[in-house]
Design an enzyme around this catalytic site. Structure first.
Site, short mmCIF file in Angstrom:
data_model
loop_
_atom_site.label_atom_id
_atom_site.label_comp_id
_atom_site.label_asym_id
_atom_site.label_seq_id
_atom_site.Cartn_x
_atom_site.Cartn_y
_atom_site.Cartn_z
N CYS A 1 0.71 -1.13 0.02
CA CYS A 1 0.14 -0.03 -0.02
C CYS A 1 0.79 1.25 0.03
O CYS A 1 0.57 2.12 -0.75
CB CYS A 1 -0.89 0.02 1.13
SG CYS A 1 -0.59 -0.89 2.78
N HIS B 1 -0.84 7.35 4.69
CA HIS B 1 0.39 6.37 4.74
C HIS B 1 1.61 6.90 3.95
O HIS B 1 2.18 5.74 3.56
CB HIS B 1 -0.52 5.13 3.92
CG HIS B 1 -0.29 3.95 4.59
ND1 HIS B 1 -0.27 2.62 4.32
CD2 HIS B 1 0.30 3.63 5.98
CE1 HIS B 1 0.05 1.42 4.96
NE2 HIS B 1 0.35 2.09 6.23
N ASP C 1 -5.01 -0.16 -4.44
CA ASP C 1 -3.55 -0.04 -4.32
C ASP C 1 -2.61 -1.25 -4.36
O ASP C 1 -1.27 -1.13 -4.50
CB ASP C 1 -3.35 0.59 -2.91
CG ASP C 1 -3.68 -0.10 -1.55
OD1 ASP C 1 -4.14 -1.28 -1.91
OD2 ASP C 1 -3.51 0.34 -0.61
N ASN C 2 -3.28 -2.35 -4.28
CA ASN C 2 -2.63 -3.76 -4.64
C ASN C 2 -3.45 -4.52 -4.73
O ASN C 2 -4.68 -4.38 -4.51
CB ASN C 2 -1.65 -3.98 -3.44
CG ASN C 2 -2.07 -3.59 -2.16
OD1 ASN C 2 -1.61 -3.05 -1.34
ND2 ASN C 2 -3.11 -4.59 -1.94
#
Length: 507
Positions: free
Chosen positions: A63, A126, A273-274
């Site tokens: 992420c 993040h 994001d993944n």
């Protein structure tokens, strides 16, 4: 839309607002991508009204680096969101990380601000939680959310609970002021994040301000959560409940844009994001469809993402694109929407997707699959060459940590880092999207494809100037002990003595 119309639109439209839904979901989690329970009617409608991208990728199988890549338009190895503590290790920004997004990086909201945009992030940042990494110091005007994931609850002695911010200051902590019931999975956070989005859009519409809304909520990141109304409503369990609530929220946001009469002036993009975290499946993780493995890996399941572009009146309904796309393209496309050029003083890896979206063009470009400081694979056209393979170590695998459950492919899903730089493993993703059948090294097809790919890889490696790695040093003293605003709430905690150490990254 022909070239002339695109040119005319670009000359006139410098006030197109931009919305990005950036979540953790797998390629196989949406009905539009084949999920059989069909529990995402709003995202499916968004796809039917807009354009599906079937070959869209993140920049990292984890992420934090993905988020840094989206907002800078640059590979994590360039923007510093990687580690050199060990070879080919994924790394992110936990509470004890010392680094974060460098001041030298130019983020999308910083550049949009110059064109008069108002920028808001809702959800997980993040990109570092220390004061110098605060999102409002990097172009965002408003923030409602947290600097880290919603892990916890912690005891506020060994580990502090994660703060939730409104703009510059914390307004509480997860599990204390913002409840998450780990037994039932109940939390009202998605509803709070939804209302924040609706209020922000209304405010900007009333003041006739173009805006960038980055809706980056984390309900589908383990431990997954959903509000009471959605609990127990999905055939897929608690994870499905979280997906259903996100889908419902996105539907409400899109309807709000239409109600306010600004949908034709707002470009919206949904992606992840993944890949789905198969280590958390089936109760806490999603689906990557036919693709191999999941989050943490550079196989297709770890990095190919669901993606939908929506822009009524501009994007023809029901479109499907096979353009090789990347989250980094949202940086360049966002600038293009605002009539801005990407910065010319650095390498930008993202491309402008508007010709692909509005004209149906296919732009020839490679996709690079990085894991930490190593280029693991590259895709060019329908061919994907693996220069390194690794799922996770035997030591971690023996503890039950499996990023490819039920998907062992001999010689491919390796538990030691295997180098293939002399003879890369080559797959044709059109015929073999699950990466199960490597092409024969002796075949003419292998030779022809690798001739093209080798040139692209050589050029890429010659032009990579790594940024200073931000994810090398950890220190418990920098955790969220006393974030700004803690004094007003009486929630300041005493940090331990500083003791910086090299971060340990097992994956």
């Amino acid at each position: 839309v022909g070239p002339e119309a695109l040119s005319l639109w670009k000359s006139k439209s410098t006030f197109t607002s931009f919305g990005v839904f950036f979540l953790q979901m797998g390629w196989g989690d949406l009905g539009a991508f084949g999920e059989p329970s069909k529990e995402t009617p709003n995202l499916d409608q968004m796809a039917s009204e807009g354009m599906l991208f079937l070959d869209f990728y993140t920049a990292s199988p984890l992420c934090s680096p993905s988020r840094a890549a989206l907002l800078t338009g640059r590979l994590p190895v360039r923007n510093g969101f990687y580690t050199t503590n060990a070879h080919a290790r994924n790394a992110y920004t936990p509470q004890d990380i010392v680094g974060g997004i460098p001041d030298s990086e130019l983020l999308l909201p910083e550049l949009l601000k110059k064109a008069g945009y108002v920028n808001k992030i809702i959800g997980k940042w993040h990109l570092g939680h220390r004061p110098q990494f605060h999102p409002l110091k990097h172009g965002f005007d408003e923030w409602f959310g947290s600097p880290n994931c919603h892990f916890g609850p912690f005891d506020n002695r060994a580990l502090p609970n994660i703060p939730v911010y409104r703009d510059w200051e914390m307004i509480g902590r997860y599990y204390e002021d913002f409840k998450i019931d780990l037994k039932t999975g109940e939390a009202n956070l998605t509803q709070i994040y939804l209302q924040e989005a609706l209020d922000f859009i209304s405010k900007q519409q009333a003041s006739q301000q173009p805006f960038f809304l980055y809706w980056a909520i984390d309900a589908t990141h383990a431990p997954v959560y959903a509000s009471q109304r959605f609990l127990g409503t999905s055939q897929r369990g608690l994870y499905g409940d979280a997906v259903r609530e996100i889908d419902d929220s996105i539907g409400k946001i899109l309807k709000h844009l239409q109600k306010l009469g600004i949908s034709e002036n707002t470009f919206v993009f949904f992606t992840s994001d993944n890949g789905a975290a198969l280590i958390s499946a089936p109760k806490q993780g999603g689906s990557n469809g036919r693709f191999l493995c999941g989050k943490q890996t550079t196989f297709e399941g770890g990095m190919r993402e669901p993606a939908i572009a929506w822009w009524p009146g501009h994007i023809p309904a029901g479109g499907v694109s096979h353009q090789l796309g990347s989250v980094m393209d949202l940086f360049t496309t966002g600038l293009s929407l605002a009539g801005l050029q990407p910065p010319g003083d650095r390498q930008i890896d993202g491309i402008d997707l508007l010709p692909a979206i509005l004209q149906g063009k296919l732009i020839d470009r490679p996709i690079f699959y990085y894991r930490g400081n190593e280029m693991m694979a590259v895709r060019l056209g329908l061919y994907k060459a693996h220069y390194w393979t690794w799922s996770n170590s035997w030591e971690e695998y023996s503890k039950g940590i499996d990023f490819c459950p039920g998907q062992n492919v001999s010689g491919v899903t390796t538990h030691t880092q295997e180098e293939h730089t002399t003879l890369p493993l080559l797959f044709h993703l059109g015929r073999d999207p699950g990466e199960k059948y490597p092409l024969s090294f002796a075949s003419d097809e292998y030779q022809r494809a690798m001739e093209r790919i080798s040139v692209v890889v050589q050029q890429h490696k010659a032009n990579v100037v790594p940024g200073e790695p931000q994810l090398n040093v950890c220190d418990k003293a920098v955790m969220n002990w006393s974030p700004p605003g803690c004094e007003k709430l009486g929630k300041c905690l005493k940090p331990p003595k500083s003791d910086p150490k090299k971060c340990f990254w097992p994956h």
